[in-house]
Motif scaffolding. Structure first.
Motif, PDB file in Angstrom:
ATOM      1  N   THR A   1      28.916  40.672  31.188  1.00 26.33           N
ATOM      2  CA  THR A   1      29.627  39.955  32.410  1.00 26.33           C
ATOM      3  C   THR A   1      30.456  41.321  33.049  1.00 26.33           C
ATOM      4  O   THR A   1      31.182  42.116  32.555  1.00 26.33           O
TER       5      THR A   1
ATOM      6  N   VAL B   1      33.691  41.951  35.296  1.00 25.50           N
ATOM      7  CA  VAL B   1      35.230  41.348  35.618  1.00 25.50           C
ATOM      8  C   VAL B   1      35.785  42.390  36.529  1.00 25.50           C
ATOM      9  O   VAL B   1      36.029  43.427  36.392  1.00 25.50           O
TER      10      VAL B   1
ATOM     11  N   TRP C   1      34.900  39.177  23.381  1.00 29.08           N
ATOM     12  CA  TRP C   1      35.063  39.999  24.683  1.00 29.08           C
ATOM     13  C   TRP C   1      35.053  41.234  23.978  1.00 29.08           C
ATOM     14  O   TRP C   1      36.144  41.826  23.112  1.00 29.08           O
TER      15      TRP C   1
ATOM     16  N   ARG D   1      38.130  29.724  38.525  1.00 26.06           N
ATOM     17  CA  ARG D   1      38.015  30.593  38.040  1.00 26.06           C
ATOM     18  C   ARG D   1      39.352  31.106  37.489  1.00 26.06           C
ATOM     19  O   ARG D   1      40.528  30.080  37.532  1.00 26.06           O
TER      20      ARG D   1
ATOM     21  N   THR E   1      31.345  43.195  28.317  1.00 26.23           N
ATOM     22  CA  THR E   1      32.216  42.808  29.444  1.00 26.23           C
ATOM     23  C   THR E   1      32.409  44.211  29.889  1.00 26.23           C
ATOM     24  O   THR E   1      33.088  45.160  29.410  1.00 26.23           O
TER      25      THR E   1
ATOM     26  N   SER F   1      31.969  35.957  37.380  1.00 27.24           N
ATOM     27  CA  SER F   1      32.759  36.013  36.129  1.00 27.24           C
ATOM     28  C   SER F   1      33.675  35.000  36.100  1.00 27.24           C
ATOM     29  O   SER F   1      34.361  34.380  37.104  1.00 27.24           O
TER      30      SER F   1
END
Length: 544
Positions: free
Chosen positions: A236, A238, A137, A353, A168, A300
């Motif tokens: 990604t 989020v 991350w 998720r 991210t 995500s």
């Protein structure tokens, strides 16, 4: 020979003999699985070079070859350049993308310009680069709730993230001061919650306001475009929908969501609103619907729920809330907040998720699978990892990009303690004192860019860069010896000219330029001792 001056600095990089000259015969060769990546590389190199660089599956002669080599591992790449051409191998598509970014940095900085440059010699120096990221991350939180950032600027910001191998984008979409994402079943969230009549200037309670409406939101088509553009760059997105505090914009749109049901406006001052969501089942149902639409837009794994800075006074003084707490066997208001988060987390988990929230969610019992963003220093990271939760570290005194960048008297709206370029470069997401098993729960880290005082794309550039360059390298390289002076030399000699070519209005080393200052708009500067005393009080709840 001087090694390649890449940023982030690769694991290994060395110069090699010769060079590869780009010309009208140069092709980009890639298998079908990498066709989109090859097309993006072509679109990145063609404008400045003026070369067609056609994409083909079966190239002949010297050119740029992209290929997959899974044994390298996730996001890893190997680049080799010389007279025979350029070969980029990636452990996966993202590894190939990172290799393409490295290739771009090997060329003269003017390759980042958007029109043909006739007097440049487009040659890739001989090099061998073998590289892979340390953390999974590697992110940045962008707050578009306080000041809306138009879609085109979000797309540009994503491009800058990709350039720095960040993967991210934590998009903070709602807060007391604005709701920025279209929810079809609840249109007033943007019709009413998407704008405010004025905005506070500065950081103190006595600061004046700018009596100018501010607003904006992303349609669902806008969000799909943002998510798709990010995915094409290996990033990604989020999303974060802040509950049960930081919700005044939602309550302004639907007063029945509030504790008092009174009609309020979208908050025009900075800080934390006293208005919180009520604990009725109807409110949980409302936000289940909101999160259903959010999860349909964002693929995500993690879905942000906020959970931070939730005032409890309205709950404490409300008979109906106290009645609901008694019915549910909740001992206090902290337990009520944990109940609220757990209900949303269960709904998110039912969709396959996982919930992602700020470290205040540690103040109550959490369901499995939750990830914690540790912002109040590293205490939340230690506590979460020891309790078995995944962690994303983002301590405010190291990676809050809205904090002032120096003690320079002209820093615009100087907030809290200085977070310098050197502070950002020293960032290590893994706190001391963890076992190996606990440390493995640290997914990585992110910088956070809150926008109370960042009211334009130009100021996003000023606050983010070059500190985000330092954070990106820290997250890519991981722990271990670092030479800040070498990084700074490489940044100023090689990398800032790239940002210049892109038109990024970063903060100069000598201090803000005249148009980057905010004369007469007061901030809230603090010393390190002030900040530590304040944060020690706030983290007491986590430790207990």
């Amino acid at each position: 020979m001087t090694p390649p001056m890449l940023l982030p600095r690769p694991v290994t990089a060395r110069s090699a003999p010769g060079e590869f000259r780009l010309d009208a015969c140069t092709t980009i060769t890639a298998p079908a699985a990498l066709a989109a990546t090859a097309a993006r590389l072509q679109s990145a190199l063609s404008p400045a070079t003026g070369l067609p660089l056609p994409v083909t599956e079966d190239g002949s002669g010297p050119g740029i070859a992209l290929t997959l080599r899974p044994e390298l591992g996730a996001e890893a790449y190997r680049l080799e350049s010389g007279p025979a051409g350029v070969r980029i191998e990636g452990g996966d598509a993202n590894g190939v993308r990172h290799g393409c970014q490295a290739l771009r940095q090997l060329l003269p900085p003017r390759v980042y310009r958007g029109a043909r440059i006739a007097d440049e010699r487009w040659a890739v120096p001989g090099a061998v680069v073998e590289d892979a990221p340390h953390f999974r991350w590697r992110g940045v939180m962008l707050d578009v709730a306080r000041h809306f950032l138009p879609k085109r600027e979000v797309l540009r910001f994503i491009d800058l993230m990709a350039m720095h191998r960040l993967n991210t984008l934590h998009l903070h979409l709602t807060d007391d001061q604005g709701w920025r994402v279209e929810i079809l079943r609840h249109p007033r969230l943007t019709e009413t919650g998407g704008w405010r009549r004025s905005s506070q200037l500065g950081s103190t309670i006595d600061d004046r306001t700018e009596d100018r409406p501010h607003g904006g939101y992303y349609t669902q088509d806008d969000i799909r475009e943002i998510v798709a553009h990010a995915a094409e760059n290996g990033i990604t997105v989020v999303p974060e929908i802040d509950v049960p505090g930081h919700s005044q914009a939602a309550i302004a749109a639907y007063p029945e969501l509030g504790v008092t049901h009174e009609r309020v406006e979208v908050m025009t001052r900075w800080g934390v609103s006293p208005h919180t969501l009520n604990a009725e089942e109807s409110t949980i149902d409302f936000f289940r619907g909101v999160f259903d639409e959010i999860m349909a837009l964002f693929p995500s794994t993690f879905i942000g729920v906020g959970g931070d800075e939730c005032p409890k006074d309205q709950w404490k003084g409300d008979p109906r809330t106290q009645e609901l707490m008694a019915e549910r066997g909740l001992a206090d208001e902290n337990a009520l907040q944990a109940w609220f988060i757990a209900r949303i987390a269960a709904h998110v988990a039912d969709a396959g998720r996982r919930v992602f929230g700020w470290d205040e969610i540690l103040e109550g019992k959490l369901p499995p699978g939750v990830a914690v963003a540790s912002w109040r220093g590293m205490t939340g990271a230690v506590t979460a990892a020891r309790r078995g939760f995944d962690v994303v570290s983002c301590p405010d005194d190291q990676v809050y990009l809205d904090y002032r960048q120096s003690e320079h008297p002209d820093e615009p709206v100087p907030v809290c303690v200085p977070v310098t370029l050197e502070d950002a470069y020293a960032f290590d997401p893994v706190p001391d004192g963890l076992t190996d098993e606990e440390a493995a729960r640290v997914l990585g880290g992110q910088a956070n860019l809150w926008t109370e005082h960042v009211d334009s794309p130009r100021m996003v550039d000023y606050y983010a860069f070059p500190r985000l360059c330092a954070v990106a390298e820290a997250l890519w390289r991981g722990p271990g010896p670092r030479d800040f002076h070498e990084f700074r030399s490489r940044l100023y000699a090689a990398h800032l000219p790239r940002l210049d070519a892109l038109g990024v209005e970063y903060r100069p080393a000598t201090g803000p330029l005249p148009w980057q200052t905010r004369p007469g708009v007061l901030g809230a500067p603090a010393t390190r001792a002030d900040r530590e005393a304040h944060m020690n009080r706030r983290v007491a709840a986590i430790r207990s």
